[in-house]
Structures are given as C-alpha cells and as structure tokens.
Design a protein around this motif. Sequence first.
Motif, short mmCIF file in Angstrom:
data_model
loop_
_atom_site.label_atom_id
_atom_site.label_comp_id
_atom_site.label_asym_id
_atom_site.label_seq_id
_atom_site.Cartn_x
_atom_site.Cartn_y
_atom_site.Cartn_z
N LEU A 127 0.88 -1.08 0.19
CA LEU A 127 0.13 -0.19 0.15
C LEU A 127 0.76 1.34 0.07
CD1 LEU A 127 -2.94 0.89 0.20
CD2 LEU A 127 -2.58 1.07 2.69
N ASP A 128 0.72 1.95 -1.11
CA ASP A 128 1.65 3.29 -1.22
C ASP A 128 0.99 4.40 -0.75
OD1 ASP A 128 3.29 5.33 -2.10
OD2 ASP A 128 3.12 4.93 -4.21
N VAL A 129 1.22 4.56 0.63
CA VAL A 129 0.42 5.79 1.15
C VAL A 129 0.87 7.23 0.82
CG1 VAL A 129 -0.16 4.50 3.31
CG2 VAL A 129 2.03 5.79 3.55
N ARG A 130 1.97 7.24 0.24
CA ARG A 130 2.46 8.69 -0.36
C ARG A 130 1.72 8.82 -1.82
NH1 ARG A 130 8.65 10.00 0.82
NH2 ARG A 130 8.70 9.52 3.09
N GLY A 131 1.86 7.87 -2.74
CA GLY A 131 1.27 7.91 -3.92
C GLY A 131 0.01 7.55 -4.00
N ARG A 132 -0.75 7.04 -3.12
CA ARG A 132 -2.27 7.04 -2.91
C ARG A 132 -2.56 5.68 -4.05
NH1 ARG A 132 -4.42 9.64 0.91
NH2 ARG A 132 -6.45 9.26 0.33
N ARG A 133 -1.92 4.66 -3.98
CA ARG A 133 -2.40 3.55 -4.70
C ARG A 133 -1.82 2.26 -4.20
NH1 ARG A 133 2.94 4.76 -8.88
NH2 ARG A 133 4.22 4.73 -7.28
N LEU A 134 -2.39 0.96 -4.57
CA LEU A 134 -2.14 -0.29 -4.13
C LEU A 134 -1.47 -1.18 -5.06
CD1 LEU A 134 -2.48 -2.49 -1.79
CD2 LEU A 134 -4.75 -2.84 -2.90
N PHE A 135 -0.13 -1.80 -4.97
CA PHE A 135 0.22 -2.78 -5.49
C PHE A 135 0.06 -4.17 -5.31
CE2 PHE A 135 2.91 1.18 -6.28
CZ PHE A 135 3.09 1.17 -7.47
N VAL A 136 -0.81 -5.00 -6.13
CA VAL A 136 -1.15 -6.38 -5.89
C VAL A 136 -0.13 -7.26 -6.50
CG1 VAL A 136 -3.09 -8.08 -5.78
CG2 VAL A 136 -3.54 -5.57 -4.98
N HIS A 137 0.31 -8.06 -5.61
CA HIS A 137 1.51 -9.13 -6.44
C HIS A 137 0.58 -10.30 -6.14
CE1 HIS A 137 3.54 -5.59 -4.98
NE2 HIS A 137 4.76 -5.88 -5.64
N ARG A 138 0.73 -11.29 -7.14
CA ARG A 138 0.30 -12.43 -7.33
C ARG A 138 0.87 -13.37 -8.52
NH1 ARG A 138 -6.27 -10.34 -6.68
NH2 ARG A 138 -6.01 -10.33 -4.52
N GLU A 139 0.63 -14.68 -8.37
CA GLU A 139 1.38 -15.82 -9.32
C GLU A 139 2.80 -15.76 -8.92
OE1 GLU A 139 0.41 -15.22 -13.48
OE2 GLU A 139 -1.69 -14.89 -12.74
N PRO A 140 3.31 -16.20 -7.67
CA PRO A 140 4.78 -15.99 -7.28
C PRO A 140 5.58 -17.25 -8.25
CG PRO A 140 3.58 -17.30 -5.69
CD PRO A 140 2.54 -16.46 -6.67
N GLY A 141 6.71 -16.66 -8.30
CA GLY A 141 7.95 -17.41 -8.92
C GLY A 141 9.08 -17.42 -8.30
N ASN A 142 10.23 -18.04 -8.77
CA ASN A 142 11.36 -17.83 -8.41
C ASN A 142 12.13 -16.59 -8.54
OD1 ASN A 142 11.68 -20.60 -7.16
ND2 ASN A 142 12.36 -21.44 -9.06
N GLU A 143 11.75 -15.95 -9.58
CA GLU A 143 12.42 -14.60 -9.80
C GLU A 143 11.49 -13.38 -9.36
OE1 GLU A 143 15.66 -14.31 -10.96
OE2 GLU A 143 15.20 -16.49 -11.24
N GLY A 144 10.13 -13.66 -8.86
CA GLY A 144 9.32 -12.70 -8.60
C GLY A 144 7.85 -12.86 -8.81
N TYR A 145 7.21 -11.69 -8.98
CA TYR A 145 5.57 -12.21 -8.97
C TYR A 145 5.38 -11.93 -10.69
CZ TYR A 145 4.82 -12.44 -4.14
OH TYR A 145 4.57 -12.64 -3.01
N ASP A 146 4.73 -12.99 -11.36
CA ASP A 146 4.25 -12.67 -12.53
C ASP A 146 3.21 -11.75 -12.89
OD1 ASP A 146 6.19 -14.76 -13.30
OD2 ASP A 146 4.87 -16.37 -13.24
N SER A 147 2.22 -11.60 -11.91
CA SER A 147 1.14 -10.43 -11.73
C SER A 147 1.46 -9.82 -10.97
CB SER A 147 0.04 -11.45 -11.85
OG SER A 147 -1.01 -10.46 -11.66
N VAL A 148 1.60 -8.45 -11.33
CA VAL A 148 1.66 -7.22 -10.40
C VAL A 148 0.64 -6.55 -11.02
CG1 VAL A 148 3.17 -5.48 -9.16
CG2 VAL A 148 4.22 -7.75 -10.02
N LEU A 149 -0.50 -5.72 -10.23
CA LEU A 149 -1.37 -4.88 -10.68
C LEU A 149 -1.47 -3.62 -9.68
CD1 LEU A 149 -4.54 -7.16 -11.41
CD2 LEU A 149 -2.71 -6.30 -13.08
#
Length: 211
Positions: free
Chosen positions: A151-173
């Motif tokens: 939750l980016d309280v300065r930028g007033r937005r939310l990053f939702v990370h799903r579909e985890p993998g070894n290099e990071g999340y495949d889905s970031v909205l």
Amino acid sequence: MPTLSQPPTVALTDSPSPWRWTREACSRLKELEFLPERFELIEGVIYEIMPKNRRHVLGLRRVRNWLFTIFGEDVVQEQDPIEIASEDQTFNDPEPDIAVLRQSVESYREQAPGSADVLLLVEISDATLSLDRNRKARLYARAGITDYWALDVRGRRLFVHREPGNEGYDSVLEYASDEMVAPLAAQHATIRVMELLPSTEFPQVTDYDKT
C-alpha cells in the motif's frame, strides 16, 4: 481498471559484492547491543525499522481493522516475523506489517508461521516503497506467498502481487485510489483502495476504523 505494473529498475554496477549479514550474526550483535531494538534482515542487509510516521500508522490501522472484519482478530498478525523459503532463511528475517494467517496467531508457539500459513501479506509503504516492491517482493515470491499487497500511502495506490515464482511475481497490478480490490482468500470482501489510505486532510473515522 488496474494497470500492469513492473518493479522499478535497479541499476547494476561493477562494484565488489558487499558483506552480507546472517541471522546468526545479527542475533549475536543484538545480544551485544550493537543493533537497534527493531530491524529487518533482507538479503543480508540490516534495515533499521524507523519510528512510524502518521501516514504509516493510519494506513496500518485502516488495513488492520478492515481485515479484522473479514477474517477475525485472532488470525491477523501485526509486525512480527514469518518464515520464508528455506534457501533464503540464512540471510533474511522479514517482519511484514500485516500477515493474515490460516490459524490463530496464538497457535504458532514453537516457530513463526511459514508461507503456507499466510493467506495475505501487506506492507504499508511510505519511505520503503522501493524495498517493498523489489527485494521484499522477490523474497515473498520465492517463499510462495500467493497474495502480497504493498500500500503506497504517499502515491495513494495499491500494488497487488500474485502468481509467485522464483524470480518474482508474474502478476503485479497497480490499483488507483478509486478502484476496488479484494483478497484472494475472501473475494467477496471488496473495498475501494482509498478506504485503506489515510485521509489527505484530517483522519476521518469510517466503518473500518474501530478502536
């Protein structure tokens, strides 16, 4: 609609590799009082947990109290350790702001809950947004955390990370403040992102702000 988001690019240099601290070393240093009272170890780097400013305090409070209404207070862990992937445990000891667990917090008496025990992980990102979206996101993805929010309280937005993998999340909205979102573990429980964010003026009490 939420937009696809990519973590900020981290510049690579030809500098020598820095020394990486271990959990064991940090434990010894803390015994000797060489470390601050509260800190996190992420990829061998020691990060002091600084005193929380009001944006962080209010954002944490709103998210926590909303999750209480969905999952119940007994399964919501606040600012305590979780166990991550075994290969990462030597150099990492994170303490996420909020973890929603499958069982009561009290039931994890012998050790911290593992990634399989976590339904939702939330970081309240103020000065830590880059860390939360890069190093911590990769760490949580390798651990198999299926639903990770920053939750980016300065930028007033939310990053939702799903579909985890070894290099990071495949889905970031990226969700704007006027968009609706829901946890994977409670998809009926939608909320507008702005209701999780502290007011831009004076803190106002909502249905989720219960003391």
